[in-house]
Design an enzyme around this catalytic site. Structure first.
Site, PDB file in Angstrom:
ATOM      1  N   GLN A 101      -2.747  -4.249  -9.629  1.00 19.70           N
ATOM      2  CA  GLN A 101      -3.734  -4.379 -10.701  1.00 19.70           C
ATOM      3  C   GLN A 101      -3.052  -4.483 -12.058  1.00 19.70           C
ATOM      4  OE1 GLN A 101      -6.889  -1.557 -10.437  1.00 19.70           O
ATOM      5  NE2 GLN A 101      -7.506  -1.828 -12.550  1.00 19.70           N
ATOM      6  N   SER A 186       1.239  -0.892  -5.525  1.00 24.44           N
ATOM      7  CA  SER A 186      -0.040  -0.189  -5.504  1.00 24.44           C
ATOM      8  C   SER A 186      -1.068  -0.972  -4.701  1.00 24.44           C
ATOM      9  CB  SER A 186      -0.520   0.081  -6.938  1.00 24.44           C
ATOM     10  OG  SER A 186      -1.644   0.910  -6.944  1.00 24.44           O
ATOM     11  N   LEU A 187      -2.023  -1.593  -5.355  1.00 23.24           N
ATOM     12  CA  LEU A 187      -3.024  -2.411  -4.675  1.00 23.24           C
ATOM     13  C   LEU A 187      -2.352  -3.443  -3.769  1.00 23.24           C
ATOM     14  CD1 LEU A 187      -5.860  -3.800  -4.340  1.00 23.24           C
ATOM     15  CD2 LEU A 187      -5.297  -5.077  -6.372  1.00 23.24           C
ATOM     16  N   ARG A 211     -12.114   0.520  -2.700  1.00 22.45           N
ATOM     17  CA  ARG A 211     -11.054   1.217  -3.429  1.00 22.45           C
ATOM     18  C   ARG A 211     -11.269   1.120  -4.931  1.00 22.45           C
ATOM     19  NH1 ARG A 211      -5.771   0.038  -5.626  1.00 22.45           N
ATOM     20  NH2 ARG A 211      -4.171   1.571  -5.047  1.00 22.45           N
ATOM     21  N   HIS A 299      -3.100   7.387  -9.499  1.00 21.80           N
ATOM     22  CA  HIS A 299      -1.959   7.912  -8.741  1.00 21.80           C
ATOM     23  C   HIS A 299      -1.639   9.369  -9.089  1.00 21.80           C
ATOM     24  CE1 HIS A 299      -1.328   4.111  -6.794  1.00 21.80           C
ATOM     25  NE2 HIS A 299      -1.387   3.507  -7.958  1.00 21.80           N
ATOM     26  N   GLN A 348      -2.464   7.223  -1.053  1.00 19.71           N
ATOM     27  CA  GLN A 348      -1.788   6.400  -2.055  1.00 19.71           C
ATOM     28  C   GLN A 348      -2.384   6.544  -3.450  1.00 19.71           C
ATOM     29  OE1 GLN A 348      -2.603   2.575  -3.205  1.00 19.71           O
ATOM     30  NE2 GLN A 348      -0.830   1.626  -2.238  1.00 19.71           N
TER      31      GLN A 348
END
Length: 397
Positions: A101, A186-187, A211, A299, A348
């Site tokens: 992202q 991440s994503l 998500r 996170h 995550q």
């Protein structure tokens, strides 16, 4: 809280050389999922069903992974018995890397419309999402595309469209077949899992949609923020966080959320904790701090409300063992067991992103060629910061 996001994982600072992470990394990130083609045949992202022993035979033929591990391949909803350490001894040579992202930009997806296989991904996405994703990707407005709930599926779909564009070019299928490791920021870990055959394009997109919604709701529930600390190594940033935490209450504690590369780390936490980090940064010799335009403290434990929703969605999603190693953001290791992968994906959103360790490990293990697929060039900037001679090609859509 502000609903717009320019991902916390990467930051563009004013001055710049593209080879310097502290200057050139843009505020970009994402995550997604899709079922990739099995490299033994010329497939598209729409292949369904189990990927059988042929995929694992391919892995074994490289001699890169542990041999003699018993594995039963899942068919339908049968249980798959997989050694989670199947890929522990992986020896990477060619990698696909997917952005997270923040990588989104108005205009992405236009090139994909020239190729039916790529354009079809957006059509399928429109049906699943209930809105015209392509229109937002190509025309904006930017504020809408930057929102968490839009940018995550947008980057997921566009990154997988980039795979199809690569497949269609001369020699593209051979490049795809040569890839022996994948990961995403991440994503982007969802996109990597999709490419590696862990779930279907449709199931991955549903997970990414949920998500984004769950992370936005978690951010709205508490006053939290993120800030990039520029010019310090990770030990110094940790000391800065420890100093800030001595002055604020438990609800505002801060921590490193994104380990990107030396000189660029993102800190997440309560607003008062972030303000303390900003106030103390100069005394720790930081070059600068930049508050990130994100919905909240990604996170970290501030995202805990999103975990239960993700767990429920993952529990009802069929996940297969990936056909190649997919490196986790949580521990910078590859995992083969579907149940372990589900647990890691749920964790995550509350765990620091170990991207720096991932990049260093790949390069130290002998990775020779990488491809960043999707919008932006954030990952290429990080690789060049870690190793200026690293070979990486950007494939957009």
């Amino acid at each position: 809280m502000h609903s717009l996001i320019h991902h916390p994982l990467i930051l563009r600072t004013p001055s710049s050389s593209s080879s310097h992470c502290t200057h050139s990394l843009t505020s970009k990130m994402a995550s997604s999922l899709a079922f990739p083609s099995i490299s033994l045949q010329k497939h598209s992202l729409f292949n369904n069903g189990s990927h059988a022993s042929a995929s694992f035979a391919k892995l074994g033929s490289r001699g890169s992974f542990r041999s003699g591990v018993f594995m039963s391949v899942s068919v339908g909803k049968q249980h798959t018995l997989v050694d989670d350490a199947l890929f522990a001894d992986y020896k990477p040579t060619s990698a696909f890397l997917f952005p997270g992202q923040g990588a989104q930009a108005v205009g992405m997806g236009k090139e994909a419309q020239s190729l039916p296989a790529a354009a079809e991904l957006y059509k399928k996405a429109n049906d699943i999402l209930g809105f015209d994703l392509l229109e937002i990707c190509t025309s904006g407005p930017k504020e809408k595309l930057d929102s968490t709930v839009i940018s995550q599926p947008a980057i997921y779909v566009t990154s997988l469209a980039a795979v199809e564009l690569l497949r269609a070019r001369d020699g593209g299928q051979q490049i795809i077949d040569s890839v022996d490791v994948t990961c995403g920021l991440s994503l982007g870990e969802y996109t990597a899992l999709a490419f590696a055959g862990a779930f279907s394009f449709e199931d991955g997109l549903r997970l990414v949609k949920l998500r984004g919604e769950a992370m936005q709701e978690a951010a709205d529930a508490a006053k939290s923020a993120m800030v990039s600390v520029i010019g310090l190594d990770s030990d110094k940033v940790q000391q800065l966080c420890d100093a800030a935490n001595q002055e604020i209450d438990e609800d505002n504690r801060v921590q490193i959320a994104n380990y990107l590369c030396t000189g660029n780390y993102a800190v997440s936490g309560g607003v008062k904790g972030i303000e303390a980090v900003e106030a103390k940064a100069k005394s720790f010799k930081a070059r600068m701090t930049v508050r990130l335009a994100v919905a909240g403290a990604f996170h970290t434990g501030f995202m805990e409300p999103a975990v239960s929703r993700l767990e429920a969605a993952l529990a009802s999603t069929q996940i297969r063992s990936p056909r190649i190693p997919v490196i986790s953001n949580v521990d910078a290791q590859p995992h083969a067991d579907p149940e372990t992968i589900k647990k890691i994906l749920a964790r995550q959103v509350t765990s620091p992103v170990q991207w720096e360790s991932t990049v260093k490990t790949l390069l130290s293990k002998g990775l020779t060629k990488s491809y960043e697929l999707g919008p932006g060039k954030v990952i290429a900037g990080i690789f060049k910061r870690v190793n200026k001679t690293a070979e990486i090609e950007n494939i957009g859509a």
